[in-house]
Design a protein around this motif. Structure first.
Motif, PDB file in Angstrom:
ATOM      1  N   ILE A  17       0.849  -1.199   0.000  1.00  0.00           N
ATOM      2  CA  ILE A  17       0.000   0.000   0.000  1.00  0.00           C
ATOM      3  C   ILE A  17       0.881   1.244   0.000  1.00  0.00           C
ATOM      4  O   ILE A  17       0.616   2.212  -0.708  1.00  0.00           O
ATOM      5  CB  ILE A  17      -0.966  -0.011   1.211  1.00  0.00           C
ATOM      6  CG1 ILE A  17      -2.020  -1.099   1.024  1.00  0.00           C
ATOM      7  CG2 ILE A  17      -1.615   1.361   1.410  1.00  0.00           C
ATOM      8  CD1 ILE A  17      -2.835  -1.409   2.269  1.00  0.00           C
ATOM      9  N   LEU A  52      -7.015  -5.821   5.687  1.00  0.00           N
ATOM     10  CA  LEU A  52      -7.162  -4.368   5.546  1.00  0.00           C
ATOM     11  C   LEU A  52      -7.918  -3.773   6.728  1.00  0.00           C
ATOM     12  O   LEU A  52      -7.541  -2.712   7.243  1.00  0.00           O
ATOM     13  CB  LEU A  52      -7.849  -4.026   4.225  1.00  0.00           C
ATOM     14  CG  LEU A  52      -7.012  -4.267   2.971  1.00  0.00           C
ATOM     15  CD1 LEU A  52      -7.867  -4.142   1.721  1.00  0.00           C
ATOM     16  CD2 LEU A  52      -5.820  -3.313   2.922  1.00  0.00           C
ATOM     17  N   VAL A 104      -6.493  -0.952   9.162  1.00  0.00           N
ATOM     18  CA  VAL A 104      -7.248   0.285   9.383  1.00  0.00           C
ATOM     19  C   VAL A 104      -7.478   0.494  10.881  1.00  0.00           C
ATOM     20  O   VAL A 104      -7.284   1.595  11.410  1.00  0.00           O
ATOM     21  CB  VAL A 104      -8.587   0.264   8.606  1.00  0.00           C
ATOM     22  CG1 VAL A 104      -9.518   1.375   9.068  1.00  0.00           C
ATOM     23  CG2 VAL A 104      -8.335   0.358   7.104  1.00  0.00           C
ATOM     24  N   VAL A 131      -3.369   2.232   8.099  1.00  0.00           N
ATOM     25  CA  VAL A 131      -3.915   2.412   6.758  1.00  0.00           C
ATOM     26  C   VAL A 131      -5.260   3.093   6.887  1.00  0.00           C
ATOM     27  O   VAL A 131      -5.986   2.886   7.863  1.00  0.00           O
ATOM     28  CB  VAL A 131      -4.067   1.021   6.072  1.00  0.00           C
ATOM     29  CG1 VAL A 131      -4.900   1.094   4.823  1.00  0.00           C
ATOM     30  CG2 VAL A 131      -2.699   0.415   5.785  1.00  0.00           C
ATOM     31  N   LYS A 132      -5.597   3.921   5.900  1.00  0.00           N
ATOM     32  CA  LYS A 132      -6.938   4.514   5.891  1.00  0.00           C
ATOM     33  C   LYS A 132      -7.640   4.137   4.593  1.00  0.00           C
ATOM     34  O   LYS A 132      -7.017   3.983   3.538  1.00  0.00           O
ATOM     35  CB  LYS A 132      -6.887   6.024   6.082  1.00  0.00           C
ATOM     36  CG  LYS A 132      -6.223   6.790   4.983  1.00  0.00           C
ATOM     37  CD  LYS A 132      -6.217   8.274   5.321  1.00  0.00           C
ATOM     38  CE  LYS A 132      -5.397   9.031   4.291  1.00  0.00           C
ATOM     39  NZ  LYS A 132      -5.291  10.445   4.600  1.00  0.00           N
ATOM     40  N   ARG A 133      -8.951   3.999   4.717  1.00  0.00           N
ATOM     41  CA  ARG A 133      -9.816   3.653   3.589  1.00  0.00           C
ATOM     42  C   ARG A 133     -10.431   4.937   3.072  1.00  0.00           C
ATOM     43  O   ARG A 133     -10.898   5.771   3.838  1.00  0.00           O
ATOM     44  CB  ARG A 133     -10.892   2.691   4.082  1.00  0.00           C
ATOM     45  CG  ARG A 133     -11.856   2.266   3.039  1.00  0.00           C
ATOM     46  CD  ARG A 133     -12.860   1.287   3.628  1.00  0.00           C
ATOM     47  NE  ARG A 133     -13.649   0.740   2.539  1.00  0.00           N
ATOM     48  CZ  ARG A 133     -14.959   0.761   2.488  1.00  0.00           C
ATOM     49  NH1 ARG A 133     -15.663   1.276   3.473  1.00  0.00           N
ATOM     50  NH2 ARG A 133     -15.584   0.243   1.459  1.00  0.00           N
ATOM     51  N   TYR A 159      -6.969   2.350  -0.573  1.00  0.00           N
ATOM     52  CA  TYR A 159      -6.299   2.342   0.723  1.00  0.00           C
ATOM     53  C   TYR A 159      -4.949   3.022   0.578  1.00  0.00           C
ATOM     54  O   TYR A 159      -4.273   2.877  -0.440  1.00  0.00           O
ATOM     55  CB  TYR A 159      -6.115   0.902   1.222  1.00  0.00           C
ATOM     56  CG  TYR A 159      -7.432   0.223   1.480  1.00  0.00           C
ATOM     57  CD1 TYR A 159      -8.003   0.239   2.741  1.00  0.00           C
ATOM     58  CD2 TYR A 159      -8.122  -0.409   0.445  1.00  0.00           C
ATOM     59  CE1 TYR A 159      -9.234  -0.360   2.971  1.00  0.00           C
ATOM     60  CE2 TYR A 159      -9.344  -1.014   0.677  1.00  0.00           C
ATOM     61  CZ  TYR A 159      -9.895  -0.988   1.937  1.00  0.00           C
ATOM     62  OH  TYR A 159     -11.110  -1.579   2.163  1.00  0.00           O
TER      63      TYR A 159
END
Length: 195
Positions: free
Chosen positions: A69, A97, A101, A106-108, A118
């Motif tokens: 990512i 994922l 998150v 990680v951000k969606r 992502y």
């Protein structure tokens, strides 16, 4: 260039098993066995390296997703991630994922099926940078200490990519020619008929 093993050297060790009946089958079985062990060692390395950076328990594939990512610092869709990792287990990727998150690594972004991507958060960026530092200090340093290993890595990567393609094609062929499986009793009866 590595010298081929002599038949005398091959005879010293018992290399025969059901997947290794000929010299070529032995060589392929040995690389498969090495791949299995390497995969597990790689997963342990990834987990331990990440644990030195942040208290977060991640599997090897989850760690790989985090770095993929981050790769090129551009958002990735689930489809991108599946393609880049050669995976088709989308529910497992989605689970990983969600875990990344929840850990704020990680951000969606986006919505809908095709619009979700992502990317790493500021924390994810710092963690992956620190991971890269530790990787360089430990792993890359170890690679440089093995004579000629750095020179052989490109050939090894090309060989693995070639084998990946061969496995993919062979898997498609196996799926194409799949038959209905006989009952276990029928397999035993067939073996008895051959005796």
């Amino acid at each position: 260039m590595k010298a081929k093993k002599t038949s005398n050297q091959r005879d010293l060790l018992d290399r025969g098993w059901h997947l290794a009946r000929t010299p070529l089958e032995i060589d392929v079985a040995e690389i498969e066995y090495a791949l299995m062990r390497s995969y597990e060692a790689f997963g342990r390395w990834q987990a331990e390296c990440l644990e030195t950076v942040i208290e977060f328990s991640a599997s090897g594939p989850e760690n790989a997703l985090l770095h993929i990512i981050r790769m090129n610092d551009r958002p990735k869709s689930i489809r991108d991630l599946a393609q880049m990792t050669n995976r088709d287990d989308i529910p497992n990727i989605q689970y990983s994922l969600r875990k990344l998150v929840k850990a704020d690594l990680v951000k969606r972004q986006g919505s809908g099926r095709a619009g979700v991507t992502y990317e790493v958060t500021p924390l994810g960026h710092r963690v992956t940078e620190r991971y890269a530092d530790i990787r360089s200090a430990l792993l890359i340093d170890a690679v440089t200490r093995v004579p000629d290993l750095a020179d052989r890595l490109e050939d090894a990567a090309r060989t693995l990519e070639l084998m990946t393609g061969i496995y993919e094609q062979s898997a498609r062929a196996a799926a194409t020619h799949r038959r209905r499986h006989p009952q276990p009793e029928a397999i035993g009866a067939r073996e008895n008929d051959e005796d």
